[in-house]
Enzyme design. Structure first.
Site, PDB file in Angstrom:
ATOM      1  N   ASP A   1       0.832  -1.202   0.000  1.00 25.53           N
ATOM      2  CA  ASP A   1       0.000   0.000   0.000  1.00 25.53           C
ATOM      3  C   ASP A   1       0.866   1.250   0.000  1.00 25.53           C
ATOM      4  O   ASP A   1       0.658   2.161  -0.794  1.00 25.53           O
ATOM      5  CB  ASP A   1      -0.970   0.003   1.193  1.00 25.53           C
ATOM      6  CG  ASP A   1      -0.292  -0.231   2.547  1.00 25.53           C
ATOM      7  OD1 ASP A   1       0.939  -0.464   2.587  1.00 25.53           O
ATOM      8  OD2 ASP A   1      -1.001  -0.186   3.567  1.00 25.53           O
TER       9      ASP A   1
ATOM     10  N   ASP B   1      -5.572   2.540   6.848  1.00 27.07           N
ATOM     11  CA  ASP B   1      -6.458   2.724   7.991  1.00 27.07           C
ATOM     12  C   ASP B   1      -5.880   3.636   9.048  1.00 27.07           C
ATOM     13  O   ASP B   1      -4.665   3.791   9.182  1.00 27.07           O
ATOM     14  CB  ASP B   1      -6.726   1.375   8.651  1.00 27.07           C
ATOM     15  CG  ASP B   1      -5.482   0.841   9.373  1.00 27.07           C
ATOM     16  OD1 ASP B   1      -4.444   0.688   8.702  1.00 27.07           O
ATOM     17  OD2 ASP B   1      -5.542   0.619  10.587  1.00 27.07           O
TER      18      ASP B   1
ATOM     19  N   ASP C   1       6.806   3.908   3.699  1.00 23.54           N
ATOM     20  CA  ASP C   1       6.961   5.066   4.583  1.00 23.54           C
ATOM     21  C   ASP C   1       8.426   5.099   5.035  1.00 23.54           C
ATOM     22  O   ASP C   1       9.284   5.611   4.335  1.00 23.54           O
ATOM     23  CB  ASP C   1       5.952   4.896   5.721  1.00 23.54           C
ATOM     24  CG  ASP C   1       5.888   6.081   6.661  1.00 23.54           C
ATOM     25  OD1 ASP C   1       6.835   6.855   6.729  1.00 23.54           O
ATOM     26  OD2 ASP C   1       4.872   6.239   7.355  1.00 23.54           O
TER      27      ASP C   1
ATOM     28  N   ARG D   1     -10.307   1.978   5.640  1.00 28.51           N
ATOM     29  CA  ARG D   1      -9.750   1.169   4.540  1.00 28.51           C
ATOM     30  C   ARG D   1     -10.688   1.090   3.341  1.00 28.51           C
ATOM     31  O   ARG D   1     -10.258   0.923   2.210  1.00 28.51           O
ATOM     32  CB  ARG D   1      -9.493  -0.267   5.007  1.00 28.51           C
ATOM     33  CG  ARG D   1      -8.393  -0.410   6.026  1.00 28.51           C
ATOM     34  CD  ARG D   1      -8.033  -1.887   6.183  1.00 28.51           C
ATOM     35  NE  ARG D   1      -7.286  -2.173   7.385  1.00 28.51           N
ATOM     36  CZ  ARG D   1      -5.984  -2.013   7.530  1.00 28.51           C
ATOM     37  NH1 ARG D   1      -5.265  -1.511   6.543  1.00 28.51           N
ATOM     38  NH2 ARG D   1      -5.387  -2.313   8.656  1.00 28.51           N
TER      39      ARG D   1
END
Ligand code: XMP
Ligand code: MG
Length: 179
Positions: free
Chosen positions: A105, A164, A108, A170
């Site tokens: 997703d 989320d 980071d 989500r």
């Protein structure tokens, strides 16, 4: 008047990227994957939970033969990375000699991938590439080769499109950022 804020638990979020903008970015990644993997039958490894929506939209655009498996990891509590990755559900497929594409997703800090990649490499795949919906370049702490990034975003906490805030958000087709 701007678009409506949404509330998840105790926090307000404002619209950040529309479903249409996301779809356009995914089209571009799919074009590259279809060209790069023509005739190669890759094994897509989807990182759950957050990767489910991106994987669905991306894989519907993949035109060649492929296999799809799922793994599950978790490193986040609330809006901050714990810096630790717990592997919840491991990879059982034989990856030896395979062309692997990890579907994430968001990248980071890179902690998740930094943990997963050596584990995958130990099983001697022919190649490993990363496909991520979002990438926060300012937050990255590891040297990672991120070949298929749909969208680069600033170092802000985002929700929606698989992502989320403590379990909520989500399902949202658009992406929101803390207001
Ligand atoms: P690392 O730091 O390991 O992070 O690259 C990867 C995982 O952290 C989660 N993550 C987020 N989740 N909004 C979220 O809802 C964010 O802005 C965000 N940034 C990181 C996510 O699960 C990702 O796979
Ligand atoms: Mg998460």
């Amino acid at each position: 008047m701007g678009p409506a804020l949404i509330t998840l638990h105790d926090k307000a979020f404002r619209p950040y990227l529309s479903a249409a903008e996301i779809a356009t970015a995914i089209d571009q990644v799919a074009l590259r994957l279809n060209a790069d993997y023509a005739g190669r039958q890759p094994l897509f490894v989807v990182v759950l939970t957050g990767g489910f929506m991106f994987a669905t939209d991306l894989l519907k655009r993949f035109t060649g033969n492929c296999e799809i498996v799922f793994i599950r990891v978790a490193s986040y509590e609330g809006t901050g990375s714990t810096g630790q990755v717990q592997e919840i559900m491991g990879l059982r497929e034989d990856v030896q000699g395979r062309d692997i594409i990890l579907i994430e997703d968001i990248v980071d800090t890179g902690t998740t991938l930094n943990h997963l990649l050596p584990t995958l490499r130990a099983n001697k795949p022919a190649s490993i590439e990363i496909a991520a919906m979002f990438f926060k370049p300012a937050s990255l702490r590891y040297r990672l080769d991120l070949k298929y990034i749909a969208l680069e975003i600033p170092n802000d906490f985002v929700v929606g499109y698989g992502l989320d805030y403590d379990g909520l958000g989500r399902n949202l087709p658009d992406v929101y950022v803390a207001a």
